[in-house]
Design a protein around this motif. Structure first.
Motif, PDB file in Angstrom:
ATOM      1  N   ASN A  30     -95.811 -23.665  20.360  1.00 20.03           N
ATOM      2  CA  ASN A  30     -97.270 -23.707  20.472  1.00 20.03           C
ATOM      3  C   ASN A  30     -97.703 -24.098  21.877  1.00 20.03           C
ATOM      4  O   ASN A  30     -98.670 -23.549  22.414  1.00 20.03           O
ATOM      5  N   HIS A  74     -98.078 -29.197  13.911  1.00 20.57           N
ATOM      6  CA  HIS A  74     -97.756 -27.986  14.677  1.00 20.57           C
ATOM      7  C   HIS A  74     -97.425 -26.812  13.766  1.00 20.57           C
ATOM      8  O   HIS A  74     -97.657 -25.665  14.124  1.00 20.57           O
ATOM      9  N   ALA A  86    -104.245 -20.004  21.762  1.00 18.69           N
ATOM     10  CA  ALA A  86    -103.868 -21.338  21.297  1.00 18.69           C
ATOM     11  C   ALA A  86    -104.613 -22.410  22.070  1.00 18.69           C
ATOM     12  O   ALA A  86    -104.607 -22.421  23.298  1.00 18.69           O
TER      13      ALA A  86
END
Length: 201
Positions: free
Chosen positions: A79, A150, A163
């Motif tokens: 991420n 996450h 993101a």
């Protein structure tokens, strides 16, 4: 015996000079990202060792907890790579009209402003986690999601497109804990829309 796969941190040295997100904030955040890479490697090595020793067993609490932890560390690593890769100084205010990304947003939300309002609403919700846009590989549609931690709430098989790290560590050098909305505003002044568009199928 197969070699243990190891990851190395990506080079995000160009993610500097952002508007509203200081270099100090980025440097501190990158150290945290590098910790995820290190722990992903350590857990992978430990789990492979347990497998090679014939100790992989769901009933073994050590194996079970290390395996559960791997999803958190792995997703934390990946991420952050999406996050830093979709930031750049001197970015455009919004995705260019007629581009693949803009068309996907409009096909999914009707207009860019609707998608943006939805994303901002999600990004400013209370809690720790991520705001992310994903693309459904079957329909091409985009949807915005809140990821707790996450790895939780990720739509299986969908492609990450944009993101935003909503954890306090992403902004609390520059903003108060109660000022996430200001951080979200700063984030959108630095989105590398070209990089985001490359993630669209």
């Amino acid at each position: 015996m197969a070699d243990v796969k190891r990851y190395t941190p990506h080079d995000f040295s160009k993610v500097r000079g952002l508007t509203g997100i200081s270099d100090k904030q980025i440097e501190e955040h990158l150290k945290l990202y590098e910790g995820y890479v290190k722990r992903t490697n350590a857990l992978t090595e430990k789990l492979q060792g347990l497998c090679n020793e014939g100790k992989a067993a769901g009933a073994d609490p050590v194996f079970a907890e290390l395996t559960r932890r791997l999803g958190f560390e792995y997703s934390g690593m990946v991420n952050h790579e999406y996050y830093f890769a979709n930031l750049a100084p001197g970015a455009q205010a919004e995705p260019p009209a007629g581009g693949k990304l803009r068309k996907a947003i409009e096909a999914s939300f009707g207009k860019y402003e609707t998608w943006l309002a939805d994303f901002r609403a999600i990004a400013t919700m209370p809690g720790i986690g991520w705001a992310m846009t994903f693309q459904d590989p079957n329909t091409g549609w985009l949807s915005n999601h809140w990821l707790t931690l996450h790895e939780n709430n990720v739509p299986v098989g969908f492609r990450p497109v944009l993101a935003l790290d909503g954890w306090e560590h992403a902004f609390m050098r520059d903003y108060l804990a109660t000022e996430r909305a200001k951080y979200v505003d700063a984030f959108f002044k630095n989105v590398n829309w070209e990089a985001v568009e490359k993630r669209i199928a």
